[in-house]
Structure formats: structure tokens, C-alpha cells
Design a protein around this motif. Structure first.
Motif, short mmCIF file in Angstrom:
data_model
loop_
_atom_site.label_atom_id
_atom_site.label_comp_id
_atom_site.label_asym_id
_atom_site.label_seq_id
_atom_site.Cartn_x
_atom_site.Cartn_y
_atom_site.Cartn_z
N GLU A 127 25.02 42.89 43.47
CA GLU A 127 25.66 44.08 42.91
C GLU A 127 26.98 44.35 43.60
N LYS A 128 27.05 44.16 44.91
CA LYS A 128 28.31 44.39 45.63
C LYS A 128 29.38 43.39 45.21
N GLY A 129 28.98 42.16 44.97
CA GLY A 129 29.93 41.18 44.48
C GLY A 129 30.46 41.57 43.10
N ARG A 130 29.57 42.04 42.24
CA ARG A 130 30.00 42.45 40.89
C ARG A 130 30.93 43.67 40.95
N ILE A 131 30.66 44.58 41.87
CA ILE A 131 31.54 45.75 42.04
C ILE A 131 32.93 45.30 42.49
N ARG A 132 32.96 44.38 43.43
CA ARG A 132 34.26 43.90 43.92
C ARG A 132 35.03 43.19 42.81
N VAL A 133 34.36 42.40 42.03
CA VAL A 133 35.03 41.72 40.92
C VAL A 133 35.56 42.74 39.92
N ALA A 134 34.77 43.77 39.63
CA ALA A 134 35.21 44.82 38.69
C ALA A 134 36.43 45.55 39.22
N MET A 135 36.48 45.79 40.54
CA MET A 135 37.65 46.44 41.13
C MET A 135 38.89 45.57 40.96
N GLU A 136 38.75 44.29 41.26
CA GLU A 136 39.90 43.40 41.14
C GLU A 136 40.33 43.25 39.68
N ASP A 137 39.36 43.26 38.76
CA ASP A 137 39.72 43.22 37.34
C ASP A 137 40.54 44.45 36.95
N LEU A 138 40.16 45.61 37.48
CA LEU A 138 40.91 46.85 37.23
C LEU A 138 42.34 46.71 37.75
N PHE A 139 42.49 46.21 38.97
CA PHE A 139 43.83 46.08 39.56
C PHE A 139 44.68 45.10 38.75
N ARG A 140 44.06 44.01 38.30
CA ARG A 140 44.80 43.03 37.53
C ARG A 140 45.25 43.61 36.18
N ARG A 141 44.36 44.36 35.52
CA ARG A 141 44.73 44.97 34.23
C ARG A 141 45.89 45.95 34.40
N GLU A 142 45.85 46.73 35.46
CA GLU A 142 46.94 47.68 35.71
C GLU A 142 48.25 46.94 35.96
N ALA A 143 48.18 45.82 36.65
CA ALA A 143 49.38 45.03 36.92
C ALA A 143 49.90 44.39 35.64
N GLU A 144 49.00 43.80 34.86
CA GLU A 144 49.42 43.12 33.63
C GLU A 144 50.01 44.08 32.62
N ALA A 145 49.58 45.36 32.69
CA ALA A 145 50.15 46.38 31.80
C ALA A 145 51.45 46.94 32.35
N GLY A 146 51.87 46.47 33.53
CA GLY A 146 53.13 46.93 34.13
C GLY A 146 53.06 48.30 34.76
N ARG A 147 51.83 48.76 35.06
CA ARG A 147 51.69 50.12 35.59
C ARG A 147 51.63 50.16 37.12
N VAL A 148 50.86 49.25 37.74
CA VAL A 148 50.70 49.26 39.19
C VAL A 148 50.79 47.83 39.72
N ARG A 149 51.66 47.63 40.66
CA ARG A 149 51.79 46.33 41.30
C ARG A 149 50.78 46.25 42.46
N THR A 150 49.95 45.20 42.49
CA THR A 150 48.94 45.04 43.54
C THR A 150 49.15 43.72 44.28
N ILE A 151 49.10 43.80 45.59
CA ILE A 151 49.09 42.62 46.46
C ILE A 151 47.77 42.66 47.23
N LEU A 152 46.91 41.68 46.98
CA LEU A 152 45.59 41.62 47.60
C LEU A 152 45.57 40.50 48.63
N LEU A 153 44.99 40.78 49.79
CA LEU A 153 44.84 39.77 50.83
C LEU A 153 43.36 39.70 51.21
#
Length: 321
Positions: A127-153
Motif C-alpha cells: 500500500e505504501k508503494g502504491r501511495i508513493r506511485v500515486a503521489m509521483e503520478d500527481l506531480f507528473r500530471r501537474e508538470a505535464e499540464a504546465g502548472r507545477v515544475r517538480t524535481i524529484l531526487l
């Protein structure tokens, strides 16, 4: 001067990252629920903000250029992760701020890939892995829509810095002063660790090289891919004695997990201690230059000192008379 808000500034990661940005000359805003600044963040501006209250978070981050998302609920409260992530995105949108985020290896599931690159696909099995993937999917969607730039390390298990809550202080080093090193899994298994002061400096390097980065980036931080035997040897020098090797009693946690929520959550992620894995990067060094890497002996010694274990003093330079 670039302004950065550190969310979760009272946490171990937030403190270390905040200090690295202060040392690098950034204007740092430490955002905590209490509005109080940890001692390590002397020089930061303290401000109260609740990550579960969108309006509060937007106000707390008003006018900043960068938001470092160091929010990390305790294992039994991970249902808060996605609402917090959505509020952070709203704060970034409202302020036109860049989003810096520390990723984990939870996304890859079990069996773990022995070598994790930036192109390794996600296959979460918890479940924690799925939550993390969902978070990163959210960040990617926001970036692809040009709304929020995310740099993940992305990094492995943390050690170093003050505070509690890591495998290093809760398990590995818990009995060192009694002469025991506690291995959370097979002692000869390679496991990915991140020394937090190095990890924090890498984030500073990314913030200084944004011109080399796209609107969404997910990079790996190669830290210390080492065994418990390696860490044990590194701990013995500053202690001035050999340590007896002990092992975490997983059978106790498994037996008690139906009755103790925290034990149940820990057991669900136990595969990480029994499956070899390491992070590699083909891109990070090209972006920030030399990747920060404190030698293991020194990193372990400093991490022990950070959590109050008596170790040999730092060498002093004298002069011959």
C-alpha cells in the motif's frame, strides 16, 4: 536572493535540508505546524503552516520561489500523504514555486530490482508503494499540464542528522553503547542508504542548476550501497571496540502485527531488509557535478554523534613547538 520554504522543517530530513540551503546562502523559511524553528535552522524565518489545511499552506509559502516537500507522516498515518501532496501542489500553483521532492524506493515493490536506474519501471506491491506511485503520478500530471515544475531526487534509507525515526537510530545503533550492532536483515546483504548531509547538498546542487533540468525530473541519488557488516566495521573505529552482531527479531513483530498497528506497517515493508538493491544514476553528476559522498567511516561516525553516541573526538590540528 532565492526564497525556499522547507515543509516538515521539524523533521530529520527538513532540518538537514534546511541547514544546507541556509549554508548555501538561500533565504530559508521553516514551515512547521507550531511555527517554531528547530535549533539546527538558526537563520531561517519561522512560520506556522498546516499541510492538511490548503489555505494555511498557501499562506505559509506565499512569495517563495521553491517549496521543498519534506512532509512524511508516521507509518500508521500514510492516508494523509495524498491529501498533503495535493495541498503542496496547490501552494506551488498559487505561488508559482518550483517543487523539490525526496523520492523513495518503495515504488519498485518485491522482488526488488538489484540495480535501480532512473528508467526502472514501478511495480509497487504494498500500500505504501502504491501511495508513493500515486503521489509521483500527481506531480507528473501537474508538470505535464504546465502548472507545477517538480524535481524529484530518489534515495534509500536515511542516516545522519538529529532526531529519531530512522532504521539507523531505532534499530542499527540502538544497542551500540551496550556493545551490540543490530542488523535489520542478513548482515551480508547490500542495502541502499543515504547520508542526509550529502543528500541535502545534492538538492542544493539541483536548485542551482535548474537550467539543465526539464519541467519534470526524477533522478536517483547514489548514496552508500553497503552491507550491515560494512556499517558495523565503520562504527567500531570511533567506538574503540568490537561490536557483537545481533539481529532484529522479526518473528516478534510478525507475531504481534495483528495487534499492533505500527508493527503491522513495518512488517509490510520488511522485504526491503531481505532483498538486495542499490540506486545508480546516469544523469545526476552531469547536472550538479561531483555527487556529494562522505566516506562511509566518517558518515557513520557523524551519524552516531548526531544521535548522542559517545565517539572519539574530531581530530584537532596543532602545531609543532
Amino acid at each position: 536572493m532565492t526564497k525556499i520554504a522547507i515543509l516538515g522543517a521539524n523533521g530529520r530530513l527538513g532540518r538537514v535540508v534546511g541547514k544546507a540551503f541556509i549554508d548555501a546562502g538561500f533565504d530559508v523559511r521553516a514551515v512547521t505546524r507550531s511555527g517554531k524553528v528547530p535549533a539546527e535552522l538558526k537563520g531561517a524565518t519561522a512560520i506556522a503552516g498546516d499541510a492538511l489545511d490548503r489555505d494555511s499552506l498557501i499562506r505559509a509559502t506565499q512569495g517563495v520561489d521553491i517549496i521543498f516537500n519534506g512532509l512524511n507522516p508516521i507509518y500508521t498515518d500514510w492516508g494523509k500523504c495524498l491529501p498533503m501532496a495535493e495541498n503542496v501542489m496547490a501552494a506551488c500553483r498559487a505561488n508559482g514555486a518550483l517543487h523539490l521532492f525526496p523520492g523513495t524506493v518503495y515504488n519498485y515493490g518485491s522482488p526488488m530490482p538489484r540495480v535501480i536506474t532512473e528508467d526502472t519501471p514501478f511495480r509497487p506491491t504494498t500500500e505504501k508503494g502504491r501511495i508513493r506511485v500515486a503521489m509521483e503520478d500527481l506531480f507528473r500530471r501537474e508538470a505535464e499540464a504546465g502548472r507545477v515544475r517538480t524535481i524529484l531526487l530518489r534515495a534509500g534509507d536515511f542516516f545522519g542528522g538529529t532526531g529519531s525515526g530512522s532504521w539507523f537510530d531505532l534499530v542499527v545503533a540502538a544497542k551500540m553503547e551496550k556493545g551490540i550492532y543490530t542488523a535489520p536483515g542478513p548482515a551480508d546483504l547490500v542495502h541502499e542508504w543515504a547520508y542526509l548531509p550529502d543528500f541535502a547538498v545534492a538538492f542544493v546542487g539541483l536548485a542551482r542548476n535548474l537550467d539543465k533540468l526539464g519541467f519534470y525530473e526524477a533522478l536517483n541519488f547514489p548514496g552508500h550501497a553497503v552491507t550491515d557488516l560494512d556499517i558495523k566495521a565503520a562504527a567500531e573505529n570511533p567506538l574503540g571496540r568490537k561490536l557483537k552482531l545481533g539481529f532484529m527479531p522479526w518473528w516478534v513483530l510478525r507475531a504481534g502485527s495483528p495487534f499492533v498497528a505500527m508493527w503491522r506497517e513495518i512488517v509490510s515493508m520488511s522485504y526491503l531488509r531481505f532483498e538486495e538493491h542499490r540506486l545508480v544514476s546516469t544523469r545526476l553528476e552531469k547536472i550538479i557535478g561531483e555527487i556529494p559522498h562522505t566516506p562511509l567511516d566518517q558518515a557513520v561516525k557523524e551519524a552516531m554523534r548526531d544521535i548522542g553516541i559517545a565517539v572519539a573526538p574530531r581530530p584537532t590540528r596543532g602545531r609543532l613547538i
